[in-house]
Design a protein around this motif. Structure first.
Motif, PDB file in Angstrom:
ATOM      1  N   ALA A 135       0.839  -1.207   0.000  1.00 52.66           N
ATOM      2  CA  ALA A 135       0.000   0.000   0.000  1.00 52.66           C
ATOM      3  C   ALA A 135       0.871   1.254   0.000  1.00 52.66           C
ATOM      4  N   VAL A 136       1.944   1.244   0.791  1.00 51.40           N
ATOM      5  CA  VAL A 136       2.818   2.421   0.869  1.00 51.40           C
ATOM      6  C   VAL A 136       3.599   2.610  -0.432  1.00 51.40           C
ATOM      7  N   ALA A 137       4.113   1.511  -0.979  1.00 48.87           N
ATOM      8  CA  ALA A 137       4.825   1.613  -2.263  1.00 48.87           C
ATOM      9  C   ALA A 137       3.893   2.144  -3.347  1.00 48.87           C
ATOM     10  N   GLY A 138       2.597   1.838  -3.194  1.00 49.19           N
ATOM     11  CA  GLY A 138       1.616   2.264  -4.187  1.00 49.19           C
ATOM     12  C   GLY A 138       1.189   3.717  -4.074  1.00 49.19           C
ATOM     13  N   MET A 139       1.704   4.415  -3.084  1.00 52.12           N
ATOM     14  CA  MET A 139       1.338   5.836  -2.978  1.00 52.12           C
ATOM     15  C   MET A 139       2.555   6.747  -2.862  1.00 52.12           C
TER      16      MET A 139
END
Ligand code: GDP
Length: 324
Positions: free
Chosen positions: A162-166
């Motif tokens: 999720a963090v890599a995706g934002m």
């Protein structure tokens, strides 16, 4: 909240006022439908002023030194004339109601600085919900003029994705012991890391160097998403504030490399599109689950599927048909 209040809130955020910033994020985190509607109005108004910060994701297992590192980095960035916001995604809070990231006083020095804004993870909801709110809080921080947004997460589950995706760059904080990296490879985390940092190199520099070459050779077997970037492996000591400048130089180098190749903007475009589809998926699921006829027939159809009396496909077609 009246229209007047709304525009005062927007003006306050744009002027970088912390109270307005905190208030806007509270509005975003609220689950009340009227708050959600206002939050979307605020975000839509702020949107043209977003996108100017560099978004840095930082993950690592509990005890890897995330808060020590972010504090050292944050103080260093402030010395360089930058303003930073630190937001957290804590998957433990949505599962247990407790929090791995939030249960101790963290980043004490940084939290006293005017140039820093630290916001703990929203405590309610699924990981998807928490991630969505954090992403929106990030946009508000950008509109408020922060140059650097750090999104921190505990490396215990799916929150890394999720963090890599934002974020523009996803950094993995590792401890200098062998085996750790294997865990990360198993979970597929190493694959999404753009930068790997071995922290606590002061304890045993030799062990850190060994870990570094192990990770480097492990990385050699993985294919990074960008043909223009091989994820570097840095060693540093957050506690002794060593290697902080080198870390930031690497971030800047990544940014300029990705900007030159066009991948920086492409990643953001892809993220925005993926975010929209995630929300559509969530919305459809919610609508499906709350549909009266679905609620009525679901248990029976599910039992029939389990018993082999109905095919999953026939049951799904029938239930989806109710949505019209
Ligand atoms: P987090 O759970 O990932 O946020 O980890 P913390 O930042 O709370 O650090 C966990 C422990 O490791 C604390 O006692 C820190 O003082 C210590 N620590 C963090 N960074 C370093 C480092 O570079 N060297 C040493 N020796 N200890 C460190």
């Amino acid at each position: 909240m009246s229209l007047q209040h709304l525009s005062a809130l927007v003006d306050g955020v744009l002027a970088g006022q912390r109270r307005s910033l905190a208030k806007a994020i509270t509005l975003i985190e609220s689950t009340r439908a009227d708050h959600q509607q206002r939050a979307q109005q605020v975000l839509t108004t702020l949107l043209p002023q977003t996108g100017n910060a560099i978004r840095v994701g930082i993950s690592g297992v509990p005890g890897a030194g995330k808060s020590t590192f972010i504090e050292a980095l944050g103080v260093w960035l402030i010395e360089q004339g930058k303003k930073l916001a630190v937001l957290a995604i804590d998957p433990s809070s949505s599962v247990t109601g407790g929090s791995i990231l939030g249960d101790k006083t963290r980043m004490e020095l940084l939290s006293q600085r005017e140039e820093a804004f630290i916001r703990p993870s929203p405590s309610a909801g699924s990981l998807g919900g928490v991630a969505e709110k954090t992403r929106e809080a990030m946009l508000v921080c950008e509109a408020a003029g922060f140059d650097v947004i750090i999104i921190e997460t505990v490396g215990v589950g799916q929150s890394e994705t999720a963090v890599a995706g934002m974020t523009d760059i996803f950094c993995l904080l590792q401890l200098p012991n062998a085996g750790d990296d294997l865990q990360a490879i198993k979970k597929g985390i190493m694959e999404i890391a753009d930068l790997i940092v071995i922290n606590k190199a002061d304890i045993n520099p030799q062990a850190a160097t060994v870990a570094r070459s192990q990770i480097k050779s492990a990385l050699g077997m993985l294919r990074h998403a960008s043909p223009n970037w091989a994820p570097p492996v840095l060693m540093l000591s957050a506690l002794q504030k060593q290697g902080i400048a080198e870390f930031w130089n690497t971030i800047e180098n990544y940014r300029s490399t990705m900007q030159r190749s066009g991948e920086f903007e492409a990643r953001r475009r892809h993220q925005a599109r993926a975010w929209m589809w995630e929300l559509i998926d969530q919305g459809l699921r919610a609508r499906f689950a709350s549909h009266a006829r679905v609620q009525q027939d679901l248990p029976g159809l599910q039992a029939a599927v389990e018993a082999g009396q109905t095919t999953p496909s026939a049951a799904a077609t029938r239930l989806l048909g109710y949505l019209g």
